[in-house]
Design a protein around this motif. Structure first.
Motif, PDB file in Angstrom:
ATOM      1  N   ASP A  89       0.642  -1.323   0.040  1.00 41.97           N
ATOM      2  CA  ASP A  89       0.084  -0.087  -0.142  1.00 41.97           C
ATOM      3  C   ASP A  89       0.988   0.990   0.482  1.00 41.97           C
ATOM      4  N   LEU A  90       0.481   2.270  -1.079  1.00 43.11           N
ATOM      5  CA  LEU A  90       0.866   3.240  -0.805  1.00 43.11           C
ATOM      6  C   LEU A  90       1.184   3.961   0.629  1.00 43.11           C
ATOM      7  N   ASP A  91       1.419   5.585   0.925  1.00 39.57           N
ATOM      8  CA  ASP A  91       1.539   6.256   2.173  1.00 39.57           C
ATOM      9  C   ASP A  91       0.620   7.158   1.356  1.00 39.57           C
ATOM     10  N   GLU A  92      -0.095   7.485   2.387  1.00 40.10           N
ATOM     11  CA  GLU A  92      -1.029   9.434   1.980  1.00 40.10           C
ATOM     12  C   GLU A  92      -0.671  10.445   0.899  1.00 40.10           C
ATOM     13  N   ASP A  93      -1.156  10.316  -0.525  1.00 42.16           N
ATOM     14  CA  ASP A  93      -0.402  11.854  -0.939  1.00 42.16           C
ATOM     15  C   ASP A  93       0.984  10.751  -1.784  1.00 42.16           C
ATOM     16  N   THR A  94       1.003   9.429  -2.040  1.00 39.98           N
ATOM     17  CA  THR A  94       2.125   8.982  -2.670  1.00 39.98           C
ATOM     18  C   THR A  94       0.909   8.290  -4.264  1.00 39.98           C
ATOM     19  N   TYR A  95       2.144   8.380  -4.930  1.00 35.85           N
ATOM     20  CA  TYR A  95       1.256   7.382  -6.331  1.00 35.85           C
ATOM     21  C   TYR A  95       1.905   7.000  -6.498  1.00 35.85           C
ATOM     22  N   PHE A  96       1.874   6.184  -8.014  1.00 38.01           N
ATOM     23  CA  PHE A  96       2.272   5.906  -9.100  1.00 38.01           C
ATOM     24  C   PHE A  96       2.574   5.670  -9.812  1.00 38.01           C
ATOM     25  N   VAL A  97       3.671   5.955 -10.642  1.00 39.19           N
ATOM     26  CA  VAL A  97       4.031   6.902 -11.494  1.00 39.19           C
ATOM     27  C   VAL A  97       2.808   7.092 -12.400  1.00 39.19           C
ATOM     28  N   ALA A  98       2.477   5.508 -12.877  1.00 39.69           N
ATOM     29  CA  ALA A  98       1.172   4.927 -14.569  1.00 39.69           C
ATOM     30  C   ALA A  98      -0.302   5.465 -13.832  1.00 39.69           C
ATOM     31  N   ASP A  99       0.173   6.310 -12.946  1.00 34.66           N
ATOM     32  CA  ASP A  99      -0.964   6.425 -12.478  1.00 34.66           C
ATOM     33  C   ASP A  99      -1.480   8.354 -12.532  1.00 34.66           C
ATOM     34  N   LEU A 100      -0.238   8.609 -12.340  1.00 32.85           N
ATOM     35  CA  LEU A 100       0.316  10.377 -13.574  1.00 32.85           C
ATOM     36  C   LEU A 100       0.687  10.667 -14.255  1.00 32.85           C
ATOM     37  N   ILE A 101       0.674   9.841 -15.184  1.00 31.90           N
ATOM     38  CA  ILE A 101       0.969   9.523 -16.149  1.00 31.90           C
ATOM     39  C   ILE A 101      -0.030  10.557 -17.183  1.00 31.90           C
ATOM     40  N   ASP A 102      -0.130  11.164 -18.158  1.00 31.40           N
ATOM     41  CA  ASP A 102      -1.809  12.101 -18.862  1.00 31.40           C
ATOM     42  C   ASP A 102      -2.472  12.168 -17.766  1.00 31.40           C
ATOM     43  N   LEU A 103      -2.502  12.467 -16.892  1.00 29.52           N
ATOM     44  CA  LEU A 103      -3.652  13.189 -16.376  1.00 29.52           C
ATOM     45  C   LEU A 103      -3.281  15.131 -16.785  1.00 29.52           C
ATOM     46  N   GLU A 104      -4.663  15.097 -17.166  1.00 29.81           N
ATOM     47  CA  GLU A 104      -4.821  16.928 -17.222  1.00 29.81           C
ATOM     48  C   GLU A 104      -4.083  17.682 -16.763  1.00 29.81           C
ATOM     49  N   VAL A 105      -3.620  18.637 -17.079  1.00 27.02           N
ATOM     50  CA  VAL A 105      -3.460  19.672 -15.511  1.00 27.02           C
ATOM     51  C   VAL A 105      -3.737  20.721 -15.689  1.00 27.02           C
ATOM     52  N   ILE A 140       7.333  21.847 -13.230  1.00 32.50           N
ATOM     53  CA  ILE A 140       6.927  22.035 -11.679  1.00 32.50           C
ATOM     54  C   ILE A 140       7.247  20.670 -11.224  1.00 32.50           C
ATOM     55  N   PRO A 141       7.933  21.136 -10.055  1.00 27.63           N
ATOM     56  CA  PRO A 141       8.248  20.042  -8.203  1.00 27.63           C
ATOM     57  C   PRO A 141       7.708  19.981  -7.393  1.00 27.63           C
ATOM     58  N   ALA A 142       7.122  18.452  -7.991  1.00 24.39           N
ATOM     59  CA  ALA A 142       5.400  17.813  -6.380  1.00 24.39           C
ATOM     60  C   ALA A 142       5.715  18.302  -5.424  1.00 24.39           C
ATOM     61  N   ILE A 143       5.656  19.701  -5.216  1.00 22.51           N
ATOM     62  CA  ILE A 143       5.979  19.911  -3.482  1.00 22.51           C
ATOM     63  C   ILE A 143       4.693  20.792  -3.227  1.00 22.51           C
ATOM     64  N   LYS A 144       4.583  20.738  -2.276  1.00 19.98           N
ATOM     65  CA  LYS A 144       2.840  20.953  -1.057  1.00 19.98           C
ATOM     66  C   LYS A 144       2.115  22.246  -1.695  1.00 19.98           C
ATOM     67  N   GLU A 145       3.719  23.200  -1.864  1.00 22.30           N
ATOM     68  CA  GLU A 145       3.403  24.042  -2.074  1.00 22.30           C
ATOM     69  C   GLU A 145       2.617  25.086  -3.826  1.00 22.30           C
ATOM     70  N   ASN A 146       3.622  23.581  -5.144  1.00 23.67           N
ATOM     71  CA  ASN A 146       2.828  23.991  -5.983  1.00 23.67           C
ATOM     72  C   ASN A 146       1.519  22.772  -6.549  1.00 23.67           C
ATOM     73  N   ILE A 147       1.306  21.601  -5.730  1.00 21.88           N
ATOM     74  CA  ILE A 147       0.426  20.549  -6.267  1.00 21.88           C
ATOM     75  C   ILE A 147      -1.223  21.155  -4.942  1.00 21.88           C
ATOM     76  N   ILE A 148      -2.159  21.166  -5.210  1.00 19.07           N
ATOM     77  CA  ILE A 148      -2.876  22.109  -4.968  1.00 19.07           C
ATOM     78  C   ILE A 148      -3.503  20.207  -5.066  1.00 19.07           C
ATOM     79  N   GLU A 149      -3.875  19.575  -5.748  1.00 20.63           N
ATOM     80  CA  GLU A 149      -5.082  18.358  -5.832  1.00 20.63           C
ATOM     81  C   GLU A 149      -4.866  17.297  -6.725  1.00 20.63           C
ATOM     82  N   ILE A 150      -4.658  16.133  -6.924  1.00 22.16           N
ATOM     83  CA  ILE A 150      -4.131  15.405  -7.263  1.00 22.16           C
ATOM     84  C   ILE A 150      -5.275  14.095  -7.219  1.00 22.16           C
ATOM     85  N   ASN A 151      -6.692  14.387  -8.295  1.00 19.63           N
ATOM     86  CA  ASN A 151      -7.696  13.721  -8.676  1.00 19.63           C
ATOM     87  C   ASN A 151      -7.450  12.633  -9.834  1.00 19.63           C
TER      88      ASN A 151
END
Length: 166
Positions: A89-105, A140-151
């Motif tokens: 299981d992944l920690d909270e706010d941790t994602y598989f790269v495969a799930d992030l690729i092709d997400l709309e920004v 974009i660095p994936a830090i709290k200041e830059n990432i508002i929401e990952i859905n």
């Protein structure tokens, strides 16, 4: 759609005469190979992991079914996969790269910026490469200041673009 298999590393060479293989891990931590039992190739050939050792940044694996250097040679440059349902299981706010690729920004105003095309580690944080139409890619660095929401279910990442980055 959620992928059944996740890329976890690549066999880059043989190691010794007994069929061990040297793997470059593509996971956040190489010890992941101790937490899973089976690896797969693109054609879904399954290998049980018999032993895991470490050599610098690489992992040395002994795989059931590969018992000679000649057999190991056949898998040189082979990408290895793990079944998603066998991954820890992944920690909270941790994602598989495969799930992030092709997400709309989108930005704070809900305007579409582009899509995530790559994720790579740089220093203490991951960096998202955002492919934009008719513009240079945005990093974009994936830090709290830059990432508002990952859905992931709704297919988007909302970001705040840092000052000075276009």
């Amino acid at each position: 759609m959620e992928q059944l298999y996740l890329e976890i590393g690549k066999i880059v060479n043989t190691h010794g005469l007994r069929g061990d293989v040297k793997v470059v891990p593509w996971a956040d931590y190489p010890e992941i190979f101790e937490e899973i039992n089976f690896l797969y190739t693109k054609d879904e050939t399954r290998f049980r992991i018999k032993n895991v050792k470490y050599q610098k940044e690489n992992v040395i694996l002994s795989l059931e079914g590969i018992s000679s250097i000649e057999e190991a040679e056949k898998y040189k440059n082979c990408v290895l996969y793990a079944r998603r349902d066998t991954m820890p299981d992944l920690d909270e706010d941790t994602y598989f790269v495969a799930d992030l690729i092709d997400l709309e920004v989108i930005d704070e105003k809900e305007e579409i910026i582009g899509k995530i095309s790559d994720v790579f580690a740089a220093g203490g944080a991951d960096v998202y490469t955002i492919k934009r139409n008719n513009k240079k890619d945005l990093l974009i660095p994936a830090i709290k200041e830059n990432i508002i929401e990952i859905n992931i279910p709704e297919g988007f990442v909302k970001i705040k673009i840092p000052e000075g980055i276009e």
